[in-house]
Design an enzyme around this catalytic site. Structure first.
Site, PDB file in Angstrom:
ATOM      1  N   SER A 174       0.793  -1.219   0.000  1.00  0.00           N
ATOM      2  CA  SER A 174       0.000   0.000   0.000  1.00  0.00           C
ATOM      3  C   SER A 174       0.831   1.276   0.000  1.00  0.00           C
ATOM      4  CB  SER A 174      -0.972  -0.005   1.180  1.00  0.00           C
ATOM      5  OG  SER A 174      -0.275  -0.209   2.386  1.00  0.00           O
ATOM      6  N   HIS A 202      -5.786  -3.331  -2.443  1.00  0.00           N
ATOM      7  CA  HIS A 202      -5.472  -2.404  -3.540  1.00  0.00           C
ATOM      8  C   HIS A 202      -5.428  -3.099  -4.898  1.00  0.00           C
ATOM      9  CE1 HIS A 202      -4.545   1.084  -1.031  1.00  0.00           C
ATOM     10  NE2 HIS A 202      -3.990   0.224  -0.187  1.00  0.00           N
ATOM     11  N   LYS A 233     -12.255   0.773  -1.260  1.00  0.00           N
ATOM     12  CA  LYS A 233     -11.258   1.376  -2.148  1.00  0.00           C
ATOM     13  C   LYS A 233     -11.837   1.426  -3.568  1.00  0.00           C
ATOM     14  CE  LYS A 233      -7.608   0.912   1.069  1.00  0.00           C
ATOM     15  NZ  LYS A 233      -6.974  -0.034   1.953  1.00  0.00           N
TER      16      LYS A 233
HETATM   17  C1  LIG Z   1      -6.883  -0.136   3.405  1.00  0.00           C
HETATM   18  C2  LIG Z   1      -6.285  -1.450   3.709  1.00  0.00           C
HETATM   19  C3  LIG Z   1      -6.849  -2.287   4.659  1.00  0.00           C
HETATM   20  C4  LIG Z   1      -7.970  -1.842   5.544  1.00  0.00           C
HETATM   21  O1  LIG Z   1      -9.171  -1.815   4.861  1.00  0.00           O
HETATM   22  P1  LIG Z   1     -10.333  -0.855   5.418  1.00  0.00           P
HETATM   23  O2  LIG Z   1     -11.541  -1.371   4.758  1.00  0.00           O
HETATM   24  O3  LIG Z   1      -9.953   0.522   5.011  1.00  0.00           O
HETATM   25  O4  LIG Z   1     -10.347  -1.047   6.906  1.00  0.00           O
HETATM   26  C5  LIG Z   1      -6.318  -3.547   4.826  1.00  0.00           C
HETATM   27  N1  LIG Z   1      -5.255  -3.949   4.098  1.00  0.00           N
HETATM   28  C6  LIG Z   1      -4.662  -3.151   3.193  1.00  0.00           C
HETATM   29  C7  LIG Z   1      -3.497  -3.655   2.419  1.00  0.00           C
HETATM   30  C8  LIG Z   1      -5.157  -1.871   2.971  1.00  0.00           C
HETATM   31  O5  LIG Z   1      -4.561  -1.065   2.103  1.00  0.00           O
END
Ligand SMILES: *Cc1c(COP(=O)(O)O)cnc(C)c1O
Length: 378
Positions: A174, A202, A233
């Site tokens: 990320s 992602h 996302k």
């Molecule tokens: C954003 C993210 C999460 C958390 O997800 P949310 O739905 O925002 O709590 C978990 N793992 C990764 C790799 C992320 O980028």
């Protein structure tokens, strides 16, 4: 009690602040009565403000109301929850899937029940904080392998562990935007009889025609592969799901504490995510646009001499030598009406600007960013 600690953070330029917006998530952010081009969004396909998702959510809002009112096991779920999970399993080509309230909740709920006291977890050193917290909550012994270092991982796998083994990784990292070596990880899982836990936060909506990292590598799901993906996302909504074998899903329903002891997502969030999956599967315009924008921006940045690290995806770090430099550039970009936050320790070891490019950006947005960046000296 905490003021001294806060002052210390301020002194180190590590104090964080919330910046809320007065607009929907998307290409343009309204903040403090100003408008900024947004390079901080994970809304990769621009779906968070897409009228098709809004319409889908609105319809369901009228039927089911605003709040779920209870956890899933106590009547909080709706027929939409069940329908979504069936569809999510089909989308990820697994036997079953289960909704969680967020990616964070999914990771801290699932990992401790997949690996217990006598088991071992093997975790990439750059894994997301929610995966790290999942490992911490589990009573398993956790081995951290060097980022994408398969030799190191194999050395650790050979340590003669008696219990279950589970390898855990972000599929798209990320902060660096590189892609995990999933075929190699799967080979090691086969060889050492380990489970593979993939965090596709992602990758879903971004890689493999939007289906995620396994499809990106042309791989089939296996009963020993667990795929976590988020709805907040690229899918433009809120929540997460785990797609896996029906045994694993049933185990999670019975054991995962963040699933059992938390009010489930409201139906309208699920309706929006359902519509997003439909769009991802039937309309490639957003995905094509995303990758055109991404390739254009990376190419221009690299030609202008910026260090974009290991990026292979729409997450593009621009590495800086110091924390101050990252902050300075970010501040200068704000003056140019561009929102691109600096990411500092402890989130990352090396300070950087973290750019994320989306399908919603226009070529002129990318040009403005490059011009502003070249006016700064890194
Ligand atoms: C954003 C993210 C999460 C958390 O997800 P949310 O739905 O925002 O709590 C978990 N793992 C990764 C790799 C992320 O980028």
């Amino acid at each position: 009690m905490f003021r001294k600690e806060l002052e210390k953070l301020r002194g180190q330029k590590l104090l964080r602040q919330i910046n809320d917006r007065a607009s929907s998530q998307g290409r343009i952010l309204k903040m403090n009565n100003r408008e900024f081009i947004n390079f901080a969004s994970n809304d990769y396909l621009g779906l968070a403000s897409d009228l098709r998702l809004i319409r889908a959510a609105k319809e369901v809002l009228e039927t089911y109301g605003t709040g779920a009112g209870a956890s899933r096991l106590l009547g909080g779920g709706t027929e939409l929850h069940e329908k979504f999970e069936k569809n999510a399993a089909r989308f990820k080509r697994t036997e079953a899937a289960l909704l969680f309230n967020s990616g964070y909740a999914a990771n801290i709920g699932a990992i401790p029940v997949l690996a217990g006291e006598r088991d071992a977890i093997f975790s990439d050193e750059l894994n997301h904080a929610s995966l790290i917290d999942g490992c911490r909550l589990s009573k398993a012994q956790t081995f951290i392998y060097g980022h994408a270092d398969m030799e190191h991982l194999e050395t650790l796998l050979k340590k003669g562990i008696k219990g279950k083994k589970i390898i855990i990784t972000d599929t798209v990292f990320s902060m660096d935007g590189d892609i995990a070596l999933i075929p190699e990880l799967a080979m090691l899982c086969r060889k050492h009889d380990a489970l593979l836990y993939l965090d596709d936060a992602h990758a879903t909506g971004v890689l493999g025609n939007g289906q995620g990292s396994l499809r990106h590598f042309g791989m089939e799901p296996e009963p020993w592969i667990v795929q976590m993906f988020t709805l907040g996302k690229a899918l433009g909504s809120q929540g997460a799901a785990i797609a896996a074998s029906s045994d694993i899903i049933e185990w999670l329903i019975n054991r995962a504490r963040s699933f059992i002891y938390s009010t489930t997502l409201p139906a309208h969030a699920i309706a929006a995510a359902q519509e997003a999956i439909h769009i991802v599967e039937h309309d490639r315009t957003g995905l094509n646009r995303l990758w055109e924008n991404r390739d254009y921006l990376v190419d221009k940045l690299q030609r202008s001499g910026f260090d974009t690290g290991r990026t292979q995806t729409p997450i593009i770090p621009v590495l800086t030598e110091t924390v101050e430099k990252a902050l300075e550039i970010s501040r200068y970009l704000l003056e140019c009406n561009i929102y691109a936050p600096a990411i500092r320790p402890p989130t990352v070891a090396e300070s950087r600007l973290r750019l994320s490019v989306t399908a919603a950006h226009r070529e002129s947005d990318l040009e403005k960013l490059i011009t502003a960046l070249t006016e700064t000296v890194i």
